[in-house]
Write an enzyme that holds these catalytic residues in place. Structure first.
Site, PDB file in Angstrom:
ATOM      1  N   CYS A  54      30.009  45.295  42.992  1.00 24.49           N
ATOM      2  CA  CYS A  54      30.866  46.145  43.818  1.00 24.49           C
ATOM      3  C   CYS A  54      32.230  46.125  43.151  1.00 24.49           C
ATOM      4  O   CYS A  54      32.960  45.145  43.279  1.00 24.49           O
ATOM      5  CB  CYS A  54      30.950  45.629  45.250  1.00 24.49           C
ATOM      6  SG  CYS A  54      32.169  46.528  46.239  1.00 24.49           S
ATOM      7  N   CYS A  57      35.359  46.435  45.963  1.00 28.65           N
ATOM      8  CA  CYS A  57      35.678  45.302  46.853  1.00 28.65           C
ATOM      9  C   CYS A  57      34.693  44.195  46.536  1.00 28.65           C
ATOM     10  O   CYS A  57      34.757  43.618  45.447  1.00 28.65           O
ATOM     11  CB  CYS A  57      35.751  45.720  48.321  1.00 28.65           C
ATOM     12  SG  CYS A  57      34.427  46.781  48.923  1.00 28.65           S
ATOM     13  N   SER A  58      33.772  43.902  47.438  1.00 29.54           N
ATOM     14  CA  SER A  58      32.842  42.814  47.138  1.00 29.54           C
ATOM     15  C   SER A  58      31.575  42.966  47.964  1.00 29.54           C
ATOM     16  O   SER A  58      30.981  41.985  48.391  1.00 29.54           O
ATOM     17  CB  SER A  58      33.504  41.468  47.416  1.00 29.54           C
ATOM     18  OG  SER A  58      34.027  41.469  48.737  1.00 29.54           O
ATOM     19  N   CYS A  59      31.161  44.216  48.198  1.00 31.49           N
ATOM     20  CA  CYS A  59      29.981  44.495  49.020  1.00 31.49           C
ATOM     21  C   CYS A  59      28.772  43.725  48.483  1.00 31.49           C
ATOM     22  O   CYS A  59      28.545  43.680  47.274  1.00 31.49           O
ATOM     23  CB  CYS A  59      29.688  45.991  49.008  1.00 31.49           C
ATOM     24  SG  CYS A  59      31.020  46.961  49.730  1.00 31.49           S
TER      25      CYS A  59
END
Lengths: 151, 215
Positions: A54, A57-59
């Site tokens: 991701c 962000c950090s999905c």
């Protein structure tokens, strides 16, 4: 944790359900939670290696894989996975067979990706528990590839 | 927006710490738990992400991940009036309330299970594109929150999946629920990175219809 991959290797009908709608398929194991509604399974083959990131962000499919490792959320991984996936895989010790292409999945919407690793040779006739035990978290992100047929 | 969060393709962040754990410190575990159980409304994933993107770049790129979450939780709760900036500065509530009753593990598990949210919505219009179509992404950044990464701007790719209409993140960050067709678009690595991309490799990105046009 990775119980759902074992029938993906041994039950072709489950594999088809998993590839068609992973969110529904993992409910067969009672898995449900944040980010599973639009879960997408992508399958490694000798010709294709899948890698999930991701960049924005950090999905991550937290409810399936647990808390993400720090490296998955790091600037270095988010920056390089899309531009230099082979270099990233090399840092994780992954070597790709000749002719294997890399498909990177950047999780920019609410789909969450899970990699189905290849079943290693030498595991014929193994039990559910033994097969599940060799599947690593990183192999479901794509930073691990060759699972070890060690019991 | 062009923010520090948009990291795809950026250079010089160094090697990846491949054996790093999920958490380094207990406060990070607490922040994760707090963020997953906050009962304050309205909470919106797109607004949360946009708040993160508005952290000044030097801070965004240097502080621990969950410190950013902590800062954003404070910002959102001050923004919605749950507490004041004076209380944040003081480090305590002006009028302390009794602690909430502890929940059982079963209740918390049910709460986490219920976090599963369906972002698909009925489509108002037929999809403009079909799998197999060649599309080109927007060339310039748009204001506010968006999910078209900078590295994939003005890029040509092929639609490999149509997911129906999903809530558009750009509108969600403004508090609006707008459905728009969502696609997965596959781009050639050597198109995105002409100097270094392997011609065999691809990058697949989930993109809403308004990010795309016919080439």
């Amino acid at each position: 944790m990775p119980r759902s991959w074992q029938p993906a290797w041994t039950d072709p009908a489950f594999r088809d359900r998993l590839l068609a709608d992973a969110g529904q398929a993992v409910k067969e194991f009672g898995f449900e939670g944040h980010g599973t509604e639009h879960l997408k399974a992508v399958e490694n083959t000798p010709e294709v290696h899948n890698l999930v990131v991701c960049t924005l962000c950090s999905c991550y499919p937290f409810s399936i894989l647990g808390m993400s490792p720090i490296w998955y959320r790091s600037t270095a991984y988010r920056a390089r996975a899309v531009k230099d996936p082979r270099g990233v895989l090399g840092e994780f010790g992954v070597s790709l067979p000749a002719g294997c292409r890399v498909r990177v999945w950047d999780s920019t919407a609410e789909l969450r990706y899970l990699v189905i690793p290849e079943r290693p040779a030498g595991t014929e006739g193994w039990s559910v528990q033994d097969l599940a035990a060799i599947v690593t978290r990183d192999s479901m992100i794509g930073t691990d590839r060759d699972l070890k047929a060690e019991r | 927006m062009d923010g520090p969060h948009d990291l795809g393709g950026k250079e010089n962040f160094g090697p990846i710490e491949t054996d790093s754990p999920p958490f380094r410190a207990d406060w990070e575990r607490r922040q994760w738990a707090l963020s997953k159980t906050m009962a304050v409304t309205p909470r919106h994933i797109d607004w949360f992400r946009h708040a993160l993107e508005n952290i000044p770049p030097a801070v965004y790129l240097s502080v621990p991940y969950f410190q950013k979450w902590n800062a954003v939780e404070f910002a959102l709760e001050v923004d919605n009036g749950t507490f004041t900036m004076d209380e944040v500065t003081a480090g305590k509530a002006a009028a302390p309330a009794a602690p909430a009753a502890a929940k059982s593990v079963d209740a918390l598990e049910a709460q986490q299970r219920a976090l599963n949210r369906n972002f698909a919505v009925p489509a108002d219009t037929p999809p403009a594109f079909q799998p197999g179509d060649t599309v080109r992404t927007a060339a310039r950044p748009t204001a506010g929150h968006t999910r078209l990464p900078a590295y994939a701007r003005a890029a040509t790719g092929i639609i490999i999946a149509h997911h129906g209409a999903h809530l558009l993140a750009d509108a969600g960050a403004r508090g609006q629920n707008v459905g728009q067709h969502l696609y997965t678009v596959e781009f050639g690595a050597s198109d995105l990175w002409p100097d270094t991309g392997d011609a065999a490799d691809t990058v697949c990105i989930d993109l809403w219809e308004s990010y795309l046009e016919r080439p």
